[in-house]
Design a protein around this motif. Sequence first.
Motif, PDB file in Angstrom:
ATOM      1  N   CYS A 152    -109.012   3.844  92.178  1.00 61.38           N
ATOM      2  CA  CYS A 152    -108.154   3.487  93.318  1.00 61.38           C
ATOM      3  C   CYS A 152    -108.817   2.501  94.274  1.00 61.38           C
ATOM      4  CB  CYS A 152    -107.778   4.747  94.107  1.00 61.38           C
ATOM      5  SG  CYS A 152    -106.747   5.918  93.203  1.00 61.38           S
ATOM      6  N   SER A 196    -105.708   1.069  96.428  1.00 61.90           N
ATOM      7  CA  SER A 196    -104.403   0.863  95.793  1.00 61.90           C
ATOM      8  C   SER A 196    -103.291   1.437  96.662  1.00 61.90           C
ATOM      9  CB  SER A 196    -104.375   1.525  94.416  1.00 61.90           C
ATOM     10  OG  SER A 196    -105.352   0.965  93.567  1.00 61.90           O
ATOM     11  N   ASP A 197    -102.106   0.839  96.557  1.00 63.59           N
ATOM     12  CA  ASP A 197    -100.945   1.277  97.331  1.00 63.59           C
ATOM     13  C   ASP A 197    -100.515   2.674  96.863  1.00 63.59           C
ATOM     14  OD1 ASP A 197     -98.533   1.657  98.599  1.00 63.59           O
ATOM     15  OD2 ASP A 197     -97.760  -0.347  98.160  1.00 63.59           O
ATOM     16  N   PRO A 198    -100.555   3.676  97.750  1.00 68.14           N
ATOM     17  CA  PRO A 198    -100.177   5.041  97.335  1.00 68.14           C
ATOM     18  C   PRO A 198     -98.698   5.170  96.972  1.00 68.14           C
ATOM     19  CG  PRO A 198    -100.526   4.933  99.705  1.00 68.14           C
ATOM     20  CD  PRO A 198    -100.990   3.623  99.151  1.00 68.14           C
ATOM     21  N   ASP A 199     -97.849   4.248  97.448  1.00 68.84           N
ATOM     22  CA  ASP A 199     -96.439   4.293  97.063  1.00 68.84           C
ATOM     23  C   ASP A 199     -96.269   3.950  95.588  1.00 68.84           C
ATOM     24  OD1 ASP A 199     -95.662   4.965  99.621  1.00 68.84           O
ATOM     25  OD2 ASP A 199     -95.360   2.878 100.238  1.00 68.84           O
ATOM     26  N   LEU A 200     -97.182   3.159  95.059  1.00 67.67           N
ATOM     27  CA  LEU A 200     -97.131   2.791  93.646  1.00 67.67           C
ATOM     28  C   LEU A 200     -97.982   3.722  92.790  1.00 67.67           C
ATOM     29  CD1 LEU A 200     -97.438  -1.104  94.013  1.00 67.67           C
ATOM     30  CD2 LEU A 200     -95.358   0.269  93.760  1.00 67.67           C
ATOM     31  N   ARG A 201     -99.025   4.260  93.404  1.00 63.38           N
ATOM     32  CA  ARG A 201     -99.923   5.170  92.685  1.00 63.38           C
ATOM     33  C   ARG A 201    -100.165   6.402  93.558  1.00 63.38           C
ATOM     34  NH1 ARG A 201    -105.201   2.375  90.577  1.00 63.38           N
ATOM     35  NH2 ARG A 201    -105.299   4.416  89.544  1.00 63.38           N
ATOM     36  N   PRO A 202     -99.369   7.440  93.387  1.00 71.78           N
ATOM     37  CA  PRO A 202     -99.483   8.637  94.239  1.00 71.78           C
ATOM     38  C   PRO A 202    -100.870   9.269  94.216  1.00 71.78           C
ATOM     39  CG  PRO A 202     -97.455   8.688  92.967  1.00 71.78           C
ATOM     40  CD  PRO A 202     -98.251   7.540  92.432  1.00 71.78           C
ATOM     41  N   VAL A 205    -103.415   8.452  97.253  1.00 71.31           N
ATOM     42  CA  VAL A 205    -103.203   8.810  98.656  1.00 71.31           C
ATOM     43  C   VAL A 205    -104.543   9.208  99.262  1.00 71.31           C
ATOM     44  CG1 VAL A 205    -102.110  10.433 100.246  1.00 71.31           C
ATOM     45  CG2 VAL A 205    -100.828   9.541  98.285  1.00 71.31           C
TER      46      VAL A 205
END
Length: 209
Positions: A152, A196-202, A205
């Motif tokens: 991430c 990494s964007d958590p909306d794309l990769r949960p 977070v």
Amino acid sequence: TILQIDPARDSLRCEETKVDQLAGFAWTPLAPMQFSGMASGKHTIWALLYDKGRDTVQGAVDIRRVEILPTSFQPSYSWERVYPQQSIPPGLEVRIDLGGSGLKTARIPQTWRIQVWVDEVARFLRADLTATTQVTVLLTEAAKMAGVSLSCVDLVRKDDSSSSGSAEREERYQPWETVADARLFRDQHLVYFQFSDPDLRPECVVHRP
């Protein structure tokens, strides 16, 4: 970079002086001359000399062969000579020969500490590095601080050489790169962690401590 040349002797006058055909002068230098903005590298300074009072050419002669050095010292993990006109970045180890030569050398410390602000957890990451430390060590520590997996996190260098108004470029370091190969000592003030964007990769977070 600046190069200074002594004026011609009284018995000769300099009709034309050239610096690798980059600049030309059609007068006699009456005082030391300085050439600024010269690129680093080897240059030959030459002049076309005339017999004083006769205007007859005596010939073209080399005044001096010189090597122009960067005004800023380029450090490495080995001891390198520092010339008088060079400035050195902070944090280097410096040695000066007190035996009479006054020779100054400098190098990157064999172990040095990097400090990178991590926005996601509002904390600094601090780590002691050597030339052979791999970037993955920093990525692992950043992932641990944020409570995410190693995949991430990226270590990114922002390019501060972009012209005004142009898009800022970024360079991602590879996990297997060493600190020396990545030139992290030189660029330590330009690096940051990118998650990494958590909306794309949960799974990415961030968990604040």
